[in-house]
Scaffold this motif. Structure first.
Motif, short mmCIF file in Angstrom:
data_model
loop_
_atom_site.label_atom_id
_atom_site.label_comp_id
_atom_site.label_asym_id
_atom_site.label_seq_id
_atom_site.Cartn_x
_atom_site.Cartn_y
_atom_site.Cartn_z
N LEU A 192 80.33 59.93 64.21
CA LEU A 192 79.19 59.50 64.99
C LEU A 192 77.90 59.44 64.18
N THR B 107 74.10 60.85 81.81
CA THR B 107 75.24 60.70 80.92
C THR B 107 76.04 59.48 81.36
N SER C 256 75.27 67.51 64.38
CA SER C 256 75.97 66.95 65.54
C SER C 256 75.06 66.90 66.77
N ASP D 37 75.84 67.69 69.80
CA ASP D 37 76.02 68.88 70.63
C ASP D 37 75.11 70.02 70.18
N ARG E 131 85.39 64.74 62.13
CA ARG E 131 84.96 64.42 63.50
C ARG E 131 83.46 64.19 63.57
N SER F 196 87.51 56.43 78.47
CA SER F 196 87.51 57.37 77.36
C SER F 196 88.85 57.42 76.65
N GLU G 131 84.75 56.46 63.48
CA GLU G 131 85.60 57.48 64.06
C GLU G 131 87.07 57.15 63.80
N ASP H 78 83.85 55.93 74.67
CA ASP H 78 83.44 57.30 74.93
C ASP H 78 83.28 58.12 73.65
N SER H 79 82.41 57.65 72.79
CA SER H 79 82.04 58.50 71.67
C SER H 79 81.09 59.56 72.21
N GLN H 80 80.72 60.46 71.33
CA GLN H 80 79.84 61.55 71.72
C GLN H 80 78.56 61.03 72.36
N ARG I 142 77.69 61.36 76.06
CA ARG I 142 77.24 62.64 76.65
C ARG I 142 75.83 62.98 76.22
#
Lengths: 343, 343
Positions: free
Chosen positions: A80, B294, A228, A230, A76, B299, B86, B284-286, B289
């Motif tokens: 990206l 945003t 990542s 996040d 995962r 998605s 992905e 809607d990849s990472q 966000r």
DNA sequence: AATAAGGACTTTACCGGTTTAGTAACGGCT
DNA sequence: AGCCGTTACTAAACCGGTAAAGTCCTTATT
């Protein structure tokens, strides 16, 4: 599902009125066939639409037309990471010229990768491999040497155990990044690093430390992440949440994604970039030019890096040249809109 | 470079005191070997560290442990397209469970891909393939059917010529996107689409037109790009450069990268998002966000999409189930910070 | 004229498995 | 005892090529 009557070398031989051996010789451009016969053979092959079966060919001991690449990161996360896809596409661009494919596989551990490389090699599925993401005490160098697999290792010579390697000088690049920020007047500089277990992360961490100390930067600090967005965002948030007097005025990221994430964290916290905090990305994918402000970055040609790795691998495979370690150009600082002197 | 004494089935047979044939039977769990002998054989194999050579195995007519994927897009563009990496990582995640690898190759034209698939299949390099990026009058469906290659096609059934396919309902998704923006009060909606030659782009274009007409949106407009951030930025710039009365108040993008690019173009032109213009991303990849604001997006689970494609392919290969067309969940609107009613 | 040296092919032996046909041994049944 | 059907294996053919070792014929050499 009608099997389209597989045509083999025997058919071609029959049609051209020669033996299998002659066809093989002709198709491998080896001496021992007259021009006239060669032409007849090629014509027969063309008419029947035959081309040598690679599987049989490799069983019989010839070179294979694929190289291996195993990547040991969570699936995962890979999705990206612009670095990898760009790297892969660079590799592909060279492979394609040689009519060679890339055998790609995600693995969970380096041990699994060792097993995989072993089986790829012994099964003659690949004629060589690319090894990436070296860590401390990596078992792969010893393993591929023992097995005699032609490989090129991506990573600093100190990590790749004497294998032919291609690498970027991360230490110099980190040093340049720190010097640049220090020259702008920053003192409290933070670095949001990548996965701690990776060798090149360790190199950058050490270089950052050394550079900060050399410049007498008292407020330098570093954190590790998993690359990542996040986690990069979370790291940024905790850095910027410090009281203004302690808060870093500049942050260096180990990839683009985390820098983009950092940018939005700053915005969300009401801090202006580069007014309140400067951000510096790493790799400089297209992403850095697509944000606002645009991201200053340590920039290198990842596509070209992948291509160079592939070229070096071909050198290793064919045996001519290629041994030793090849540095590709050091990432160069590309100032854009996200860095400025501190307020 | 000492070749580590390749160990073959003959060695195992000798050590276990049986014939090659017996070893083969044992390893393929076929009847004809007693339990005791089987154990002896396995023990011998374990001690010698032997496992069957896949090349020899496939020459002898068995299944292969790799599936093919050829992608026909410029290498440099692929590097940054989060979708593909992905998707690939989703495919990999399923392949890995089956100890299967992905044979990846970038090609320049569909004709080249046809040749490649042919040679992969006839050379028994793959046991099946994934076909992506269908365009109008795509020659691949006919070709793989003629050759009898097990494949799964990624794309709407109307494009994939009756092959087993996995697809997302782009038309519905586009319609939902347009309805959503219209419901917010937008009238002048623009769409920055992908590569015009691709079938799914055409589908989205048609659906956008239909939806706009159905809702009586007079100011709807569309442009085609190549999916790159640069071209996406340029398209956005020319859309937003129009006089305020003609300027679109909402823009839908065909991928994330272009939406991110659009966001920064808006900022650079002094337009606020979503105040002056709403932006809607796709995939809607990472990434979505990680921006500020945003990005609202259509998605879907690209990773899961890839996994589903791989599962379907295994179904086709083994012959049980899998035929027909499988829709994966339609992309669903995920409102975030980049969309709001027009001012 | 006898012999060596090539050139152009053909034969044959693998590569490392799978698979089919064949054989020996064993147990059950009449 | 004789016959049949299994079971457990072995021997050999085969997959589609490559490569080393012949074979035959022509031409140059002494």
């Amino acid at each position: 599902m009608t099997t389209p009557s597989r045509v083999t070398i025997k058919d071609v031989a029959a049609r051209a009125g020669v033996s299998k051996g002659a066809v093989s010789l002709a198709f491998n451009r080896k001496p021992g066939v007259s021009d006239a016969t060669r032409d007849r053979i090629f014509e027969a092959a063309r008419q029947l639409g035959w081309e040598p079966n690679p599987t049989a060919r490799s069983l019989a001991g010839r070179r294979v037309d694929a190289v291996g690449l195993a990547i040991c990161r969570p699936a995962r996360l890979l999705g990206l990471e612009p670095f990898y896809m760009e790297f892969v596409s660079g590799v592909e661009s060279v492979l394609t010229e040689h009519a060679c494919s890339l055998l790609l596989r995600l693995v969970r551990t380096v041990e699994e990768e060792v097993g995989l490389q072993d089986s790829w090699w012994r099964g003659k599925h690949v004629s060589g491999s690319i090894l990436v993401d070296f860590r401390a005490d990596d078992p792969r160098a010893a393993a591929v040497r023992r097995l005699g697999i032609p490989v090129v290792a991506v990573g600093h010579p100190s990590l790749t155990g004497g294998l032919t390697s291609v690498w970027t000088d991360d230490a110099s690049a980190v040093t340049e990044a720190v010097r640049y920020l220090a020259a702008l007047g920053h003192v409290r500089i933070a670095r949001v690093g990548g996965t701690a277990a990776l060798g090149h992360t360790a190199i950058r961490t050490a270089a950052f430390d050394a550079a900060a100390r050399a410049l007498g930067l008292t407020g330098a600090s570093q954190v590790a992440t998993d690359f990542s967005g996040d986690v990069g965002a979370r790291a940024t948030r905790s850095l910027l949440a410090a009281p203004a007097a302690d808060r870093p005025t500049a942050i260096v990221y180990d990839n683009d994604i985390m820098a983009v994430a950092g940018l939005s964290v700053a915005a969300e916290m009401g801090l202006s970039v580069p007014g309140d905090v400067s951000l510096l990305a790493w790799d400089d994918s297209q992403l850095c030019r697509l944000t606002h402000p645009t991201l200053s970055a340590m920039s290198h040609d990842v596509h070209g890096f992948g291509a160079e790795v592939a070229r070096t691998l071909f050198g290793v495979i064919t045996g001519d040249g290629g041994a030793g370690s090849h540095a590709v150009p050091t990432p160069v600082l590309t100032p854009r809109g996200s860095t400025a002197p501190p307020r």
